[in-house]
Write an enzyme that holds these catalytic residues in place. Structure first.
Site: not given
Ligand code: UDX
Length: 443
Positions: A122, A154, A212, A264, A327
Protein backbone atom coordinates in the site's frame (compact mmCIF):
# COMPACT_ATOMS: atom_id res chain seq x y z
CA UNK A 1 5.08 -19.10 -14.47
CA UNK A 2 8.22 -18.33 -12.48
CA UNK A 3 7.35 -15.81 -9.84
CA UNK A 4 9.31 -14.18 -7.04
CA UNK A 5 7.79 -12.56 -3.99
CA UNK A 6 9.98 -9.92 -2.37
CA UNK A 7 9.27 -9.41 1.33
CA UNK A 8 7.82 -12.39 3.19
CA UNK A 9 5.90 -10.59 5.92
CA UNK A 10 2.13 -10.91 6.20
CA UNK A 11 1.32 -9.97 2.63
CA UNK A 12 4.32 -11.63 0.98
CA UNK A 13 4.25 -14.96 2.81
CA UNK A 14 0.55 -15.39 2.03
CA UNK A 15 1.00 -14.29 -1.58
CA UNK A 16 3.96 -16.65 -2.15
CA UNK A 17 2.10 -19.62 -0.70
CA UNK A 18 -1.07 -18.85 -2.68
CA UNK A 19 0.82 -18.35 -5.97
CA UNK A 20 2.40 -21.81 -5.49
CA UNK A 21 -1.07 -23.17 -4.72
CA UNK A 22 -2.25 -21.63 -8.00
CA UNK A 23 0.35 -23.76 -9.83
CA UNK A 24 3.25 -21.32 -10.29
CA UNK A 25 6.92 -21.86 -9.43
CA UNK A 26 7.58 -19.43 -6.59
CA UNK A 27 10.71 -18.12 -4.89
CA UNK A 28 10.22 -15.93 -1.79
CA UNK A 29 12.95 -13.41 -0.94
CA UNK A 30 13.56 -11.67 2.38
CA UNK A 31 16.56 -10.00 4.01
CA UNK A 32 15.57 -11.56 7.36
CA UNK A 33 17.38 -14.91 7.43
CA UNK A 34 15.39 -16.11 10.47
CA UNK A 35 12.12 -15.62 8.58
CA UNK A 36 13.46 -17.42 5.52
CA UNK A 37 14.73 -20.32 7.66
CA UNK A 38 11.32 -20.64 9.36
CA UNK A 39 9.39 -20.55 6.07
CA UNK A 40 11.82 -23.02 4.43
CA UNK A 41 11.23 -25.37 7.37
CA UNK A 42 7.43 -25.07 6.92
CA UNK A 43 6.84 -22.76 9.89
CA UNK A 44 4.60 -19.72 9.24
CA UNK A 45 6.16 -16.74 11.08
CA UNK A 46 2.72 -15.52 12.27
CA UNK A 47 -0.71 -16.96 13.05
CA UNK A 48 -3.00 -17.17 10.04
CA UNK A 49 -5.67 -19.87 9.66
CA UNK A 50 -4.95 -22.25 6.75
CA UNK A 51 -1.47 -20.86 6.02
CA UNK A 52 0.69 -23.60 7.63
CA UNK A 53 -1.12 -26.32 5.66
CA UNK A 54 -0.68 -24.55 2.31
CA UNK A 55 2.95 -23.68 3.14
CA UNK A 56 3.62 -27.38 3.76
CA UNK A 57 1.88 -28.35 0.50
CA UNK A 58 3.86 -25.75 -1.46
CA UNK A 59 7.21 -26.92 -0.05
CA UNK A 60 6.32 -30.59 -0.63
CA UNK A 61 5.29 -29.90 -4.23
CA UNK A 62 8.76 -28.48 -4.94
CA UNK A 63 7.11 -25.36 -6.42
CA UNK A 64 7.82 -23.12 -3.42
CA UNK A 65 11.20 -22.15 -1.99
CA UNK A 66 12.82 -19.21 -0.22
CA UNK A 67 16.09 -17.29 -0.37
CA UNK A 68 17.90 -14.25 1.03
CA UNK A 69 19.79 -13.63 -2.24
CA UNK A 70 18.38 -10.90 -4.55
CA UNK A 71 20.58 -12.07 -7.47
CA UNK A 72 19.03 -15.53 -7.22
CA UNK A 73 15.54 -13.98 -7.21
CA UNK A 74 16.32 -11.78 -10.21
CA UNK A 75 17.63 -14.77 -12.18
CA UNK A 76 14.63 -16.91 -11.19
CA UNK A 77 11.56 -14.83 -11.96
CA UNK A 78 9.64 -13.52 -14.98
CA UNK A 79 7.35 -11.67 -12.59
CA UNK A 80 8.57 -10.11 -9.33
CA UNK A 81 6.00 -9.09 -6.72
CA UNK A 82 7.02 -6.35 -4.25
CA UNK A 83 5.34 -7.14 -0.92
CA UNK A 84 7.42 -5.23 1.63
CA UNK A 85 5.89 -3.17 4.44
CA UNK A 86 5.08 0.55 4.21
CA UNK A 87 4.65 1.47 7.89
CA UNK A 88 3.97 4.93 9.32
CA UNK A 89 7.11 7.08 9.48
CA UNK A 90 8.28 7.74 13.04
CA UNK A 91 7.24 11.26 14.01
CA UNK A 92 5.04 11.80 10.94
CA UNK A 93 1.74 10.65 9.46
CA UNK A 94 3.33 9.84 6.10
CA UNK A 95 4.21 6.34 4.89
CA UNK A 96 7.78 5.12 5.23
CA UNK A 97 8.83 3.93 1.77
CA UNK A 98 12.39 2.97 2.61
CA UNK A 99 11.79 -0.81 2.36
CA UNK A 100 10.17 -0.45 -1.03
CA UNK A 101 13.05 1.62 -2.39
CA UNK A 102 15.55 -0.80 -0.84
CA UNK A 103 13.77 -3.76 -2.49
CA UNK A 104 13.95 -2.12 -5.94
CA UNK A 105 17.59 -1.11 -5.36
CA UNK A 106 18.48 -4.68 -4.35
CA UNK A 107 16.67 -6.38 -7.25
CA UNK A 108 17.11 -4.02 -10.21
CA UNK A 109 20.91 -4.28 -10.76
CA UNK A 110 20.46 -8.04 -11.32
CA UNK A 111 17.71 -7.76 -13.94
CA UNK A 112 19.39 -8.79 -17.18
CA UNK A 113 16.30 -9.92 -19.11
CA UNK A 114 12.84 -8.44 -19.67
CA UNK A 115 10.50 -8.93 -16.72
CA UNK A 116 7.52 -7.44 -14.92
CA UNK A 117 7.90 -5.98 -11.42
CA UNK A 118 4.53 -5.74 -9.67
CA UNK A 119 4.01 -3.65 -6.55
CA UNK A 120 1.45 -4.95 -4.05
CA UNK A 121 2.34 -2.83 -1.02
CA UNK A 122 0.00 0.00 0.00
CA UNK A 123 1.62 3.24 -1.16
CA UNK A 124 0.95 6.97 -1.47
CA UNK A 125 -0.36 7.78 -4.95
CA UNK A 126 2.55 8.66 -7.25
CA UNK A 127 4.97 6.13 -5.75
CA UNK A 128 4.64 3.64 -8.61
CA UNK A 129 5.68 6.24 -11.22
CA UNK A 130 8.79 7.09 -9.17
CA UNK A 131 9.68 3.41 -8.76
CA UNK A 132 9.14 2.72 -12.47
CA UNK A 133 11.72 5.37 -13.32
CA UNK A 134 14.14 4.04 -10.71
CA UNK A 135 13.75 0.49 -12.01
CA UNK A 136 14.44 1.49 -15.62
CA UNK A 137 17.48 3.46 -14.49
CA UNK A 138 19.04 0.73 -12.30
CA UNK A 139 18.18 -2.40 -14.32
CA UNK A 140 20.73 -3.48 -16.95
CA UNK A 141 17.75 -4.35 -19.14
CA UNK A 142 16.47 -0.75 -18.80
CA UNK A 143 12.81 -0.04 -19.58
CA UNK A 144 12.24 -3.72 -20.37
CA UNK A 145 12.03 -4.16 -16.62
CA UNK A 146 8.43 -2.94 -16.56
CA UNK A 147 6.48 -1.87 -13.47
CA UNK A 148 2.80 -2.50 -12.65
CA UNK A 149 0.74 -1.98 -9.51
CA UNK A 150 -1.63 -4.61 -8.13
CA UNK A 151 -3.01 -3.65 -4.71
CA UNK A 152 -3.91 -6.34 -2.24
CA UNK A 153 -7.08 -6.28 -0.15
CA UNK A 154 -6.54 -9.28 2.11
CA UNK A 155 -7.84 -9.25 5.65
CA UNK A 156 -5.85 -10.87 8.44
CA UNK A 157 -7.60 -14.02 9.59
CA UNK A 158 -9.00 -14.54 6.05
CA UNK A 159 -5.77 -13.91 4.15
CA UNK A 160 -5.62 -17.22 2.27
CA UNK A 161 -9.28 -17.07 1.27
CA UNK A 162 -9.00 -13.40 0.25
CA UNK A 163 -5.95 -14.16 -1.93
CA UNK A 164 -7.29 -17.27 -3.64
CA UNK A 165 -10.87 -15.97 -3.96
CA UNK A 166 -10.70 -12.15 -3.86
CA UNK A 167 -13.70 -9.84 -4.42
CA UNK A 168 -11.86 -8.26 -7.35
CA UNK A 169 -8.44 -7.97 -8.98
CA UNK A 170 -7.12 -4.49 -9.68
CA UNK A 171 -4.08 -3.87 -11.86
CA UNK A 172 -2.43 -0.59 -12.74
CA UNK A 173 -0.43 -0.95 -15.95
CA UNK A 174 1.25 1.22 -18.56
CA UNK A 175 0.78 -1.18 -21.47
CA UNK A 176 -1.00 -4.23 -22.84
CA UNK A 177 1.95 -6.56 -22.27
CA UNK A 178 1.90 -6.05 -18.49
CA UNK A 179 -1.85 -6.66 -18.40
CA UNK A 180 -1.50 -9.87 -20.42
CA UNK A 181 1.22 -11.16 -18.06
CA UNK A 182 -0.91 -10.41 -15.00
CA UNK A 183 -3.94 -12.11 -16.55
CA UNK A 184 -1.78 -15.20 -16.94
CA UNK A 185 -0.53 -15.00 -13.34
CA UNK A 186 -4.11 -14.79 -12.07
CA UNK A 187 -5.68 -17.18 -14.59
CA UNK A 188 -6.96 -19.61 -11.89
CA UNK A 189 -8.54 -16.70 -9.94
CA UNK A 190 -10.06 -15.19 -13.09
CA UNK A 191 -11.53 -18.59 -13.95
CA UNK A 192 -13.71 -18.21 -10.83
CA UNK A 193 -15.37 -15.19 -12.45
CA UNK A 194 -13.46 -12.65 -10.32
CA UNK A 195 -14.01 -9.07 -11.59
CA UNK A 196 -10.88 -7.67 -13.29
CA UNK A 197 -10.19 -3.95 -13.25
CA UNK A 198 -7.33 -2.73 -15.39
CA UNK A 199 -6.35 0.90 -15.00
CA UNK A 200 -3.42 3.33 -14.78
CA UNK A 201 -0.82 3.23 -12.00
CA UNK A 202 -2.22 6.16 -9.99
CA UNK A 203 -5.79 4.83 -9.95
CA UNK A 204 -4.59 1.38 -8.87
CA UNK A 205 -2.62 2.90 -5.98
CA UNK A 206 -5.63 5.02 -4.99
CA UNK A 207 -8.11 2.11 -5.04
CA UNK A 208 -6.40 0.61 -2.01
CA UNK A 209 -6.15 3.76 0.09
CA UNK A 210 -9.68 4.79 -0.87
CA UNK A 211 -11.08 1.37 0.10
CA UNK A 212 -9.36 1.39 3.49
CA UNK A 213 -10.43 5.00 4.11
CA UNK A 214 -14.03 4.11 3.35
CA UNK A 215 -13.94 1.13 5.72
CA UNK A 216 -12.35 3.21 8.50
CA UNK A 217 -14.98 5.92 7.95
CA UNK A 218 -17.77 3.37 8.20
CA UNK A 219 -16.47 2.14 11.56
CA UNK A 220 -15.98 5.66 12.93
CA UNK A 221 -19.43 6.65 11.67
CA UNK A 222 -21.09 3.89 13.69
CA UNK A 223 -18.90 4.67 16.70
CA UNK A 224 -19.99 8.31 16.52
CA UNK A 225 -23.59 7.03 16.47
CA UNK A 226 -22.72 4.90 19.53
CA UNK A 227 -21.73 8.07 21.40
CA UNK A 228 -25.10 9.63 20.52
CA UNK A 229 -26.86 6.44 21.58
CA UNK A 230 -25.04 6.50 24.94
CA UNK A 231 -26.22 10.09 25.47
CA UNK A 232 -29.84 9.22 24.66
CA UNK A 233 -30.40 5.65 25.85
CA UNK A 234 -30.75 4.40 22.27
CA UNK A 235 -29.30 1.13 20.97
CA UNK A 236 -26.52 1.31 18.35
CA UNK A 237 -26.77 -2.36 17.35
CA UNK A 238 -30.45 -2.00 16.46
CA UNK A 239 -29.61 1.24 14.68
CA UNK A 240 -26.86 -0.52 12.65
CA UNK A 241 -29.18 -3.43 11.82
CA UNK A 242 -31.88 -1.03 10.68
CA UNK A 243 -29.71 1.22 8.50
CA UNK A 244 -27.77 -1.83 7.26
CA UNK A 245 -30.91 -3.23 5.61
CA UNK A 246 -30.63 -0.38 3.14
CA UNK A 247 -28.55 -2.06 0.41
CA UNK A 248 -26.88 1.28 -0.32
CA UNK A 249 -25.47 1.27 3.24
CA UNK A 250 -25.00 -2.43 4.05
CA UNK A 251 -24.60 -3.95 7.52
CA UNK A 252 -20.93 -5.02 7.29
CA UNK A 253 -18.31 -2.89 9.09
CA UNK A 254 -21.00 -1.29 11.24
CA UNK A 255 -20.07 -3.05 14.48
CA UNK A 256 -19.71 -0.33 17.10
CA UNK A 257 -17.21 -0.72 19.90
CA UNK A 258 -13.57 -0.07 20.64
CA UNK A 259 -12.79 0.80 17.03
CA UNK A 260 -10.19 -0.19 14.49
CA UNK A 261 -6.50 -0.95 14.85
CA UNK A 262 -3.95 -3.15 13.11
CA UNK A 263 -1.16 -2.61 10.63
CA UNK A 264 -3.37 -1.14 7.87
CA UNK A 265 -6.40 1.06 8.54
CA UNK A 266 -4.84 3.52 11.06
CA UNK A 267 -1.61 4.13 9.16
CA UNK A 268 -3.31 4.10 5.75
CA UNK A 269 -5.78 6.90 6.57
CA UNK A 270 -2.96 9.00 8.04
CA UNK A 271 -0.65 8.44 5.07
CA UNK A 272 -3.50 9.21 2.63
CA UNK A 273 -4.21 12.53 4.32
CA UNK A 274 -0.49 13.36 4.45
CA UNK A 275 -0.16 12.61 0.72
CA UNK A 276 -3.19 14.76 -0.12
CA UNK A 277 -1.57 17.62 1.82
CA UNK A 278 1.63 17.19 -0.22
CA UNK A 279 -0.48 17.37 -3.37
CA UNK A 280 -2.13 20.60 -2.18
CA UNK A 281 -5.57 18.98 -1.75
CA UNK A 282 -5.31 18.15 1.95
CA UNK A 283 -8.65 19.72 2.79
CA UNK A 284 -10.41 17.13 0.60
CA UNK A 285 -9.32 14.51 3.15
CA UNK A 286 -9.53 16.55 6.36
CA UNK A 287 -12.45 14.32 7.35
CA UNK A 288 -9.98 11.44 7.75
CA UNK A 289 -8.39 13.15 10.74
CA UNK A 290 -11.89 13.23 12.33
CA UNK A 291 -12.26 9.54 11.51
CA UNK A 292 -8.94 8.95 13.33
CA UNK A 293 -9.96 11.12 16.30
CA UNK A 294 -13.34 9.38 16.69
CA UNK A 295 -11.55 6.04 16.52
CA UNK A 296 -8.97 6.92 19.18
CA UNK A 297 -11.71 8.44 21.38
CA UNK A 298 -13.37 5.01 21.71
CA UNK A 299 -10.27 3.92 23.63
CA UNK A 300 -10.51 6.75 26.17
CA UNK A 301 -14.28 6.26 26.37
CA UNK A 302 -13.66 2.62 27.23
CA UNK A 303 -11.16 3.55 29.95
CA UNK A 304 -13.69 6.04 31.41
CA UNK A 305 -16.50 3.46 31.33
CA UNK A 306 -14.20 0.97 33.10
CA UNK A 307 -13.32 3.55 35.74
CA UNK A 308 -17.01 4.24 36.35
CA UNK A 309 -17.75 0.53 36.75
CA UNK A 310 -15.05 0.40 39.42
CA UNK A 311 -16.56 3.32 41.32
CA UNK A 312 -14.04 5.92 40.11
CA UNK A 313 -10.63 4.45 40.97
CA UNK A 314 -8.23 2.06 39.23
CA UNK A 315 -5.45 2.09 41.82
CA UNK A 316 -5.14 -1.23 43.60
CA UNK A 317 -7.93 -2.91 41.56
CA UNK A 318 -7.43 -6.03 39.49
CA UNK A 319 -8.58 -5.71 35.88
CA UNK A 320 -8.60 -8.60 33.37
CA UNK A 321 -8.39 -7.82 29.67
CA UNK A 322 -9.75 -10.53 27.38
CA UNK A 323 -8.04 -10.24 24.00
CA UNK A 324 -4.92 -8.28 23.08
CA UNK A 325 -4.77 -8.69 19.30
CA UNK A 326 -6.31 -5.97 17.13
CA UNK A 327 -8.88 -8.49 15.89
CA UNK A 328 -9.64 -12.18 16.40
CA UNK A 329 -8.00 -15.00 14.40
CA UNK A 330 -4.71 -13.12 14.32
CA UNK A 331 -1.66 -12.80 16.58
CA UNK A 332 -1.08 -9.23 15.37
CA UNK A 333 -0.88 -6.59 18.10
CA UNK A 334 0.07 -3.63 15.89
CA UNK A 335 -1.91 -0.58 17.02
CA UNK A 336 -4.18 -2.90 18.97
CA UNK A 337 -7.02 -0.93 20.62
CA UNK A 338 -7.32 -3.51 23.42
CA UNK A 339 -3.62 -3.39 24.25
CA UNK A 340 -3.77 0.40 24.24
CA UNK A 341 -6.64 0.33 26.75
CA UNK A 342 -4.81 -2.26 28.90
CA UNK A 343 -1.73 -0.04 29.03
CA UNK A 344 -3.71 3.11 29.87
CA UNK A 345 -5.41 1.32 32.76
CA UNK A 346 -2.13 -0.18 34.00
CA UNK A 347 -0.59 3.31 33.91
CA UNK A 348 -3.36 4.45 36.27
CA UNK A 349 -2.32 1.92 38.89
CA UNK A 350 -4.59 -1.05 38.22
CA UNK A 351 -3.13 -4.54 38.32
CA UNK A 352 -3.83 -5.59 34.73
CA UNK A 353 -3.83 -9.20 33.58
CA UNK A 354 -4.23 -9.92 29.92
CA UNK A 355 -5.29 -13.05 28.07
CA UNK A 356 -5.38 -13.89 24.39
CA UNK A 357 -5.62 -17.19 22.50
CA UNK A 358 -2.78 -16.31 20.06
CA UNK A 359 -1.34 -12.88 20.83
CA UNK A 360 0.30 -13.32 24.25
CA UNK A 361 3.85 -13.96 23.04
CA UNK A 362 3.80 -10.76 20.97
CA UNK A 363 2.19 -8.77 23.81
CA UNK A 364 4.74 -10.03 26.31
CA UNK A 365 7.76 -9.08 24.24
CA UNK A 366 6.38 -5.65 23.33
CA UNK A 367 5.00 -4.80 26.81
CA UNK A 368 6.79 -6.70 29.56
CA UNK A 369 4.97 -4.52 32.15
CA UNK A 370 1.69 -6.37 31.43
CA UNK A 371 0.95 -9.63 33.19
CA UNK A 372 0.23 -12.12 30.39
CA UNK A 373 -1.72 -15.18 31.56
CA UNK A 374 -2.15 -18.34 29.49
CA UNK A 375 -5.51 -19.59 30.81
CA UNK A 376 -8.73 -17.57 30.88
CA UNK A 377 -9.55 -18.89 34.35
CA UNK A 378 -6.20 -17.80 35.81
CA UNK A 379 -6.46 -14.44 34.05
CA UNK A 380 -9.90 -13.85 35.60
CA UNK A 381 -9.02 -15.09 39.09
CA UNK A 382 -9.81 -12.44 41.69
CA UNK A 383 -10.68 -9.76 39.10
CA UNK A 384 -12.66 -6.67 40.07
CA UNK A 385 -13.54 -6.08 36.42
CA UNK A 386 -13.42 -7.97 33.11
CA UNK A 387 -12.89 -6.10 29.87
CA UNK A 388 -13.87 -8.00 26.72
CA UNK A 389 -11.89 -6.13 24.06
CA UNK A 390 -11.09 -8.54 21.20
CA UNK A 391 -14.04 -10.69 20.12
CA UNK A 392 -12.49 -14.17 19.96
CA UNK A 393 -15.01 -17.01 19.67
CA UNK A 394 -13.51 -18.58 22.84
CA UNK A 395 -14.87 -15.67 24.91
CA UNK A 396 -18.38 -16.00 23.49
CA UNK A 397 -18.32 -19.64 24.55
CA UNK A 398 -17.56 -18.85 28.22
CA UNK A 399 -20.23 -19.78 30.75
CA UNK A 400 -21.03 -16.53 32.64
CA UNK A 401 -22.13 -18.45 35.76
CA UNK A 402 -18.81 -20.30 35.90
CA UNK A 403 -16.74 -17.16 35.22
CA UNK A 404 -18.61 -15.47 38.11
CA UNK A 405 -17.07 -18.06 40.47
CA UNK A 406 -13.53 -17.08 39.35
CA UNK A 407 -13.70 -13.31 39.84
CA UNK A 408 -13.86 -11.12 42.95
CA UNK A 409 -16.77 -9.08 41.59
CA UNK A 410 -18.94 -9.90 38.53
CA UNK A 411 -18.43 -6.71 36.52
CA UNK A 412 -17.99 -6.79 32.75
CA UNK A 413 -17.43 -4.18 30.08
CA UNK A 414 -18.03 -5.61 26.60
CA UNK A 415 -16.00 -3.27 24.38
CA UNK A 416 -17.09 -5.17 21.26
CA UNK A 417 -20.80 -5.63 22.04
CA UNK A 418 -20.27 -9.24 21.07
CA UNK A 419 -21.16 -11.25 24.18
CA UNK A 420 -24.69 -12.45 24.94
CA UNK A 421 -25.47 -9.57 27.34
CA UNK A 422 -28.85 -10.91 28.64
CA UNK A 423 -27.17 -14.23 29.50
CA UNK A 424 -24.33 -12.53 31.42
CA UNK A 425 -26.83 -10.28 33.24
CA UNK A 426 -28.97 -13.30 34.12
CA UNK A 427 -25.86 -14.84 35.74
CA UNK A 428 -25.59 -11.81 38.02
CA UNK A 429 -23.09 -9.69 36.07
CA UNK A 430 -23.16 -5.89 36.14
CA UNK A 431 -22.60 -4.92 32.52
CA UNK A 432 -21.50 -1.94 30.48
CA UNK A 433 -21.82 -1.91 26.68
CA UNK A 434 -20.68 0.73 24.22
CA UNK A 435 -23.60 2.54 22.57
CA UNK A 436 -26.43 0.54 24.07
CA UNK A 437 -28.14 0.12 27.42
CA UNK A 438 -27.04 -2.95 29.39
CA UNK A 439 -29.59 -5.34 30.89
CA UNK A 440 -29.74 -5.14 34.69
CA UNK A 441 -28.02 -7.94 36.61
CA UNK A 442 -30.21 -10.64 38.14
CA UNK A 443 -29.93 -10.37 41.90
C1 UDX B 1 -7.94 -4.22 6.51
C2 UDX B 1 -8.86 -4.25 5.28
O1 UDX B 1 -10.12 -4.83 5.63
C3 UDX B 1 -8.21 -5.06 4.18
O2 UDX B 1 -9.02 -5.05 3.02
C4 UDX B 1 -6.85 -4.45 3.89
O3 UDX B 1 -6.19 -5.19 2.88
C5 UDX B 1 -5.99 -4.38 5.14
O4 UDX B 1 -6.69 -3.67 6.15
P1 UDX B 1 -7.35 -5.94 8.47
O5 UDX B 1 -6.39 -4.92 8.99
O6 UDX B 1 -6.96 -7.38 8.44
O7 UDX B 1 -7.81 -5.56 6.99
O8 UDX B 1 -8.62 -5.83 9.42
P2 UDX B 1 -10.19 -5.59 9.27
O9 UDX B 1 -10.90 -6.88 9.25
O10 UDX B 1 -10.48 -4.62 8.19
O11 UDX B 1 -10.49 -4.91 10.69
C6 UDX B 1 -9.82 -3.69 11.04
C7 UDX B 1 -10.20 -3.26 12.41
O12 UDX B 1 -11.52 -2.74 12.39
C8 UDX B 1 -10.16 -4.32 13.50
O13 UDX B 1 -9.51 -3.75 14.63
C9 UDX B 1 -11.63 -4.60 13.78
O14 UDX B 1 -11.84 -4.99 15.11
C10 UDX B 1 -12.26 -3.24 13.49
N1 UDX B 1 -13.68 -3.32 13.11
C11 UDX B 1 -14.05 -3.96 11.98
C12 UDX B 1 -14.63 -2.67 13.89
O15 UDX B 1 -14.31 -2.06 14.91
N2 UDX B 1 -15.94 -2.71 13.50
C13 UDX B 1 -16.35 -3.35 12.39
O16 UDX B 1 -17.56 -3.33 12.10
C14 UDX B 1 -15.38 -4.00 11.60
Amino acid sequence: MRITVIGTGYLGAVHAVCMAQAGHEVLGLDMDAAKIDALSAGRAPFFEPGLPELLGEGLDSGRLSFTTDPAEAAAFGEVHFLCVGTPQQPGSNAADLRYLHAAVEALAPHLHRPCLVVGKSTVPVGTAAVLAAKLAELAPVGAEAELAWNPEFLREGFAVEDTLRPDRLVVGVTGEHAEAVLREVYAPVLALGTPWISTDLATAELVKTAANSFLATKISFINAMAEICDATGANVTTLADAIGHDARIGRRFLDAGLGFGGGCLPKDIRAFHARAQELGVGSALDFLSHVDTINLRQRTRTVEAARELLGGEFAGRRVTVLGVTFKPDSDDIRDSPSLHVARMIAAEGAEVRVHDPEGLANAKSAHPELECVESVEDACAGADLLLHLTPWRQYRELDPAEVATWVRAPRLLDGRNALDAPRWAAAGWTLRLLGKPAPAPAS
